[in-house]
Design a protein around this motif. Sequence first.
Motif, mmCIF file in Angstrom:
data_model
loop_
_atom_site.group_PDB
_atom_site.id
_atom_site.type_symbol
_atom_site.label_atom_id
_atom_site.label_comp_id
_atom_site.label_asym_id
_atom_site.label_seq_id
_atom_site.Cartn_x
_atom_site.Cartn_y
_atom_site.Cartn_z
ATOM 1 N N ASN A 75 0.820 -1.214 0.000
ATOM 2 C CA ASN A 75 0.000 0.000 0.000
ATOM 3 C C ASN A 75 0.852 1.260 0.000
ATOM 4 O OD1 ASN A 75 -2.435 -1.350 -0.004
ATOM 5 N ND2 ASN A 75 -2.646 -1.349 2.215
ATOM 6 N N TYR A 78 2.451 1.704 -3.329
ATOM 7 C CA TYR A 78 1.426 2.078 -4.307
ATOM 8 C C TYR A 78 1.113 3.577 -4.217
ATOM 9 C CZ TYR A 78 -3.058 2.161 -6.784
ATOM 10 O OH TYR A 78 -4.082 2.460 -7.655
ATOM 11 N N ASN A 81 3.480 5.520 -6.119
ATOM 12 C CA ASN A 81 3.548 5.116 -7.526
ATOM 13 C C ASN A 81 4.773 4.265 -7.843
ATOM 14 O OD1 ASN A 81 1.132 6.443 -8.378
ATOM 15 N ND2 ASN A 81 2.231 8.391 -8.389
ATOM 16 N N ILE A 83 5.664 1.074 -8.926
ATOM 17 C CA ILE A 83 4.920 -0.017 -9.545
ATOM 18 C C ILE A 83 5.433 -1.389 -9.104
ATOM 19 C CG2 ILE A 83 4.197 -1.059 -11.720
ATOM 20 C CD1 ILE A 83 4.540 1.685 -13.025
ATOM 21 N N SER A 86 5.218 -2.274 -5.229
ATOM 22 C CA SER A 86 3.843 -2.456 -4.758
ATOM 23 C C SER A 86 3.306 -3.824 -5.182
ATOM 24 C CB SER A 86 2.934 -1.343 -5.276
ATOM 25 O OG SER A 86 2.869 -1.348 -6.693
ATOM 26 N N TYR A 90 2.468 -7.011 -2.657
ATOM 27 C CA TYR A 90 1.108 -7.556 -2.704
ATOM 28 C C TYR A 90 1.146 -9.052 -3.028
ATOM 29 C CZ TYR A 90 -1.146 -2.920 -2.656
ATOM 30 O OH TYR A 90 -1.608 -1.674 -2.299
ATOM 31 N N ASN A 106 -6.379 -4.803 -4.356
ATOM 32 C CA ASN A 106 -5.293 -3.828 -4.460
ATOM 33 C C ASN A 106 -4.250 -4.236 -5.491
ATOM 34 O OD1 ASN A 106 -6.682 -2.623 -2.400
ATOM 35 N ND2 ASN A 106 -4.905 -2.284 -1.092
ATOM 36 N N ALA A 110 -2.808 -2.195 -8.781
ATOM 37 C CA ALA A 110 -1.377 -2.003 -9.028
ATOM 38 C C ALA A 110 -0.994 -2.528 -10.407
ATOM 39 C CB ALA A 110 -0.561 -2.712 -7.944
#
Length: 265
Positions: A75, A78, A81, A83, A86, A90, A106, A110
């Motif tokens: 999070n 993310y 930004n 990429i 994130s 996740y 989420n 992403a």
Amino acid sequence: MTKSLYPIEMKNLLKHIVYIFVVLIGIGVFAQNKSLFEEANTFYNDGKYAEAIDRYNAILETNQHSAELYYNLGNAHYKLNHIAPSIFYYEKALKLNPNDSDIENNIAFARNMTIDAIEVIPETGFSKFVKNITNGLSFDNWAKVSIAMVFCFVILFLMYYFAYATLTKRLAFLGSLTALFLVCVTLGFAFHKFNIDKKDNPAIVFVQETKVKSDPNLRSEEAFRLHEGTKVQVVDEYKNWSKIQLSDGKTGWLISEDIKLFNDF
């Protein structure tokens, strides 16, 4: 003349001291990590995402892992930004908690930030059916089911062997055959799951752009290019090169430093 027990007693005492010392260290690390986690969450809620990431990473450095920690890291990245990081965190969170809808939602957001649009070859027919059943349980759970079926087979066979009534013997015999058949089936699924997990070696592209080569050397022909955040499967390694496969079946070699594996914890 009897031997003294002093050396043995000293060894036992030292073992107890070391054990207590390790426990105290563990308690201290747990308390510190809890404080860091709460501090990181506070930074995140205040919009200080970089500071939150630093605190979350400090927890990772103590070899403490959890789906919540990776989810919060994803999070925070993310929000900035980032990429690849994130998606990376996740994915790690989803591996530890595969049924969490928040993580799934989420990670979908992403992935929308990635450049590469790679089609997924859908599985159909019997292979899809078998794979869906196999992935329904972990390898450990399939093994537990197999053990349970073995236990049922033994009980039913003993019932068949010692029973006097014809109907009871017949039912116990059929039940034991069924249990034996299920032992074979569940063992098959267990080993199939083991092989799937063994071959599953995913990674995320961590550079803005990487050239995928047809062979593991810089002079070979360029097959295609990938960009930050794209998920690949590592199928082979050679020196500082990794052979990757995409979900559409394409394969190629790229420099290992350009990707980051997320099976390692």
